[in-house]
Design an enzyme around this catalytic site. Structure first.
Site, PDB file in Angstrom:
ATOM      1  N   TYR A 157       0.797  -1.074  -0.091  1.00  0.00           N
ATOM      2  CA  TYR A 157       0.077  -0.170   0.113  1.00  0.00           C
ATOM      3  C   TYR A 157       0.951   1.228  -0.098  1.00  0.00           C
ATOM      4  O   TYR A 157       0.572   2.194  -0.906  1.00  0.00           O
ATOM      5  CB  TYR A 157      -0.944   0.025   1.092  1.00  0.00           C
ATOM      6  CG  TYR A 157      -1.912   1.136   1.127  1.00  0.00           C
ATOM      7  CD1 TYR A 157      -3.085   1.121   0.390  1.00  0.00           C
ATOM      8  CD2 TYR A 157      -1.881   2.216   1.857  1.00  0.00           C
ATOM      9  CE1 TYR A 157      -4.041   2.019   0.267  1.00  0.00           C
ATOM     10  CE2 TYR A 157      -2.607   3.232   1.970  1.00  0.00           C
ATOM     11  CZ  TYR A 157      -3.786   3.323   0.918  1.00  0.00           C
ATOM     12  OH  TYR A 157      -4.849   4.404   1.223  1.00  0.00           O
ATOM     13  N   LYS A 161       1.583   4.082  -2.937  1.00  0.00           N
ATOM     14  CA  LYS A 161       0.765   5.548  -2.650  1.00  0.00           C
ATOM     15  C   LYS A 161       1.845   6.448  -2.805  1.00  0.00           C
ATOM     16  O   LYS A 161       1.972   7.545  -3.334  1.00  0.00           O
ATOM     17  CB  LYS A 161       0.282   5.555  -1.407  1.00  0.00           C
ATOM     18  CG  LYS A 161      -1.118   5.005  -1.280  1.00  0.00           C
ATOM     19  CD  LYS A 161      -2.009   5.586  -2.398  1.00  0.00           C
ATOM     20  CE  LYS A 161      -3.331   4.655  -2.177  1.00  0.00           C
ATOM     21  NZ  LYS A 161      -4.318   4.904  -3.271  1.00  0.00           N
TER      22      LYS A 161
HETATM   23  N1  LIG Z   1     -10.489   6.186   3.592  1.00  0.00           N
HETATM   24  C1  LIG Z   1      -9.271   6.309   3.965  1.00  0.00           C
HETATM   25  O1  LIG Z   1      -8.981   6.388   5.195  1.00  0.00           O
HETATM   26  C2  LIG Z   1      -8.179   6.767   2.760  1.00  0.00           C
HETATM   27  C3  LIG Z   1      -6.950   7.372   3.299  1.00  0.00           C
HETATM   28  C4  LIG Z   1      -6.045   7.822   2.236  1.00  0.00           C
HETATM   29  C5  LIG Z   1      -6.493   7.330   0.968  1.00  0.00           C
HETATM   30  N2  LIG Z   1      -7.437   6.671   0.439  1.00  0.00           N
HETATM   31  C6  LIG Z   1      -7.624   6.501  -0.801  1.00  0.00           C
HETATM   32  O2  LIG Z   1      -8.527   6.944  -1.201  1.00  0.00           O
HETATM   33  C7  LIG Z   1      -9.264   5.893  -2.470  1.00  0.00           C
HETATM   34  C8  LIG Z   1     -10.631   5.646  -2.398  1.00  0.00           C
HETATM   35  O3  LIG Z   1     -10.801   4.738  -0.910  1.00  0.00           O
HETATM   36  P1  LIG Z   1     -11.981   4.798  -0.078  1.00  0.00           P
HETATM   37  O4  LIG Z   1     -11.533   4.946   1.354  1.00  0.00           O
HETATM   38  O5  LIG Z   1     -13.011   5.651  -0.671  1.00  0.00           O
HETATM   39  O6  LIG Z   1     -12.245   3.313  -0.205  1.00  0.00           O
HETATM   40  P2  LIG Z   1     -13.828   2.575  -0.427  1.00  0.00           P
HETATM   41  O7  LIG Z   1     -13.324   0.980  -0.236  1.00  0.00           O
HETATM   42  O8  LIG Z   1     -14.784   2.808   0.638  1.00  0.00           O
HETATM   43  O9  LIG Z   1     -14.054   2.902  -1.877  1.00  0.00           O
HETATM   44  C9  LIG Z   1     -13.211   2.084  -3.019  1.00  0.00           C
HETATM   45  C10 LIG Z   1     -13.987   2.025  -4.221  1.00  0.00           C
HETATM   46  O10 LIG Z   1     -13.044   1.718  -5.208  1.00  0.00           O
HETATM   47  C11 LIG Z   1     -13.804   0.693  -5.845  1.00  0.00           C
HETATM   48  N3  LIG Z   1     -12.786  -0.395  -6.609  1.00  0.00           N
HETATM   49  C12 LIG Z   1     -11.915  -1.078  -5.852  1.00  0.00           C
HETATM   50  N4  LIG Z   1     -11.294  -1.777  -6.563  1.00  0.00           N
HETATM   51  C13 LIG Z   1     -11.417  -1.346  -7.819  1.00  0.00           C
HETATM   52  C14 LIG Z   1     -11.034  -1.557  -9.050  1.00  0.00           C
HETATM   53  N5  LIG Z   1     -10.132  -2.638  -9.214  1.00  0.00           N
HETATM   54  N6  LIG Z   1     -11.599  -0.891 -10.224  1.00  0.00           N
HETATM   55  C15 LIG Z   1     -12.379   0.134  -9.948  1.00  0.00           C
HETATM   56  N7  LIG Z   1     -12.933   0.487  -8.867  1.00  0.00           N
HETATM   57  C16 LIG Z   1     -12.518  -0.265  -7.731  1.00  0.00           C
HETATM   58  C17 LIG Z   1     -14.607  -0.099  -4.920  1.00  0.00           C
HETATM   59  O11 LIG Z   1     -15.746  -0.785  -5.393  1.00  0.00           O
HETATM   60  C18 LIG Z   1     -15.100   1.299  -4.140  1.00  0.00           C
HETATM   61  O12 LIG Z   1     -16.319   1.761  -4.485  1.00  0.00           O
HETATM   62  C19 LIG Z   1      -8.209   5.009  -2.418  1.00  0.00           C
HETATM   63  O13 LIG Z   1      -7.286   5.037  -3.457  1.00  0.00           O
HETATM   64  C20 LIG Z   1      -7.561   4.676  -1.051  1.00  0.00           C
HETATM   65  O14 LIG Z   1      -6.235   4.429  -0.856  1.00  0.00           O
HETATM   66  C21 LIG Z   1      -8.477   6.339   1.597  1.00  0.00           C
END
Ligand SMILES: NC(=O)c1ccc[n+]([C@@H]2O[C@H](COP(=O)([O-])OP(=O)(O)OC[C@H]3O[C@@H](n4cnc5c(N)ncnc54)[C@H](O)[C@@H]3O)[C@@H](O)[C@H]2O)c1
Length: 291
Positions: A157, A161
């Site tokens: 991860y 990132k």
């Molecule tokens: N939530 C946090 O604390 C956090 C912090 C830092 C970064 N992020 C980043 O934010 C982004 C969104 O994550 P989130 O927190 O909303 O997570 P989440 O799991 O709630 O949503 C992720 C979405 O991506 C979709 N997805 C997963 N694999 C996929 C693929 N191969 N192709 C297309 N769609 C796909 C899922 O179906 C889902 O709708 C990610 O890149 C994550 O790394 C999240």
């Protein structure tokens, strides 16, 4: 009328979480939304929710790791809206939370394919569309605070990132002449379902031997940490605010400033050490030719 009005944004992983939050905020700016996600059912629900607010939405099922599926999104976006102005490379997965010796190749491959190659394919397919109309545009890559400093037991991860941060820095220079602004969003914890990314792991990335979760892992507490995070609805609004200000690094957690500053100070101190080394005195004052 804002600078976004009537323009078209393509968002990956837009069916829920941060992707949907960004989609809603861009819809509030009267953008046309191309909403994509690997999960068809959630994608339908999210599209209906957005459409109910009066914006034009095209939804396309997309696994970001599959380049040919990005081509289909491009074709359908052009057929429906004529132009694409913005790409939000948001889809991402948490991956296995395990020690170095317990990691397996399929687990790594999944995270690399989604979090890194998904971003690369998205840009490869969408940049030509964003540059061809001459109206300029935006790429927003969603990285993480984990891209600003590695997290123990979260190698894949953190690595992806950090790669997305580096890619974004490179692309900002590369795309300036095409009038495409690049930004990289680096959130800390946000209340989403990222801690349960496993639900989105396709069969080919599942291993017979499940990666052993290390009990020391910080990711073991991922659910608890994520649930203590900021409300997801803030993130989309923050992205719009930052794009309006032309911010490159988009932060959502000002309380993490010290953590990043600490890393910068350690890097600076390491440079100081190098500048004092007798081995390196001949280049200490050498001018660098920038690319
Ligand atoms: N939530 C946090 O604390 C956090 C912090 C830092 C970064 N992020 C980043 O934010 C982004 C969104 O994550 P989130 O927190 O909303 O997570 P989440 O799991 O709630 O949503 C992720 C979405 O991506 C979709 N997805 C997963 N694999 C996929 C693929 N191969 N192709 C297309 N769609 C796909 C899922 O179906 C889902 O709708 C990610 O890149 C994550 O790394 C999240």
């Amino acid at each position: 009328m804002s600078q976004f009005t009537g323009k078209t944004a393509v968002i990956s992983g837009g069916a829920e979480g941060i992707g949907l939050s960004i989609a809603k905020a861009l819809a509030e700016q009267n953008m046309n939304i191309v909403l994509t996600d690997i999960n068809e059912e959630n994608l339908k629900k999210a599209s209906l929710e957005l459409e109910a607010t009066g914006v034009s939405v095209l939804s396309v099922v997309l696994d970001v790791a599959e380049e040919d599926q990005w081509e289909v999104v491009a074709e359908q976006a052009i057929a429906r809206f004529g132009k694409v102005h913005m790409l939000v490379n948001n889809a991402g997965v948490g991956g296995d939370s395990t020690s170095i010796e317990n990691q397996n190749k399929k687990g790594w491959q999944w995270v690399l394919d989604v979090n890194l190659m998904g971003v690369v394919f998205g840009a490869k397919v969408m940049v030509p569309l964003i540059s061809e109309h001459g109206e300029g545009g935006w790429i927003v890559n969603v990285a993480s605070m984990a891209g600003m400093g590695g997290v123990p037991y979260g190698g894949a991860y953190s690595a992806t990132k950090a790669a997305v941060v580096a890619l974004s820095e490179g692309w900002a220079g590369e795309l300036e002449s095409k009038d495409i602004n690049v930004s990289v969003l680096c959130p800390a914890f946000v209340q989403t379902r990222i801690y349960n990314s496993e639900r989105n792991r396709p069969a080919q990335y599942k291993s017979d031997t499940k990666a052993k979760v290390d009990e020391n892992s910080f990711f073991n507490r991922a659910k608890e940490m994520v649930e203590s995070g900021i409300d997801v609805s803030i993130v989309g609004k923050r992205v719009v605010e930052a794009l309006n200000d032309g911010e490159f690094y988009i932060f959502t957690h000002p309380n993490y400033r010290e953590v990043v500053q600490m890393r910068s100070s350690e890097i600076d101190a390491a440079f100081k050490k190098a500048s004092e080394s007798p081995l390196l005195q001949h280049i200490v004052n050498q001018k660098i030719k920038m690319l």
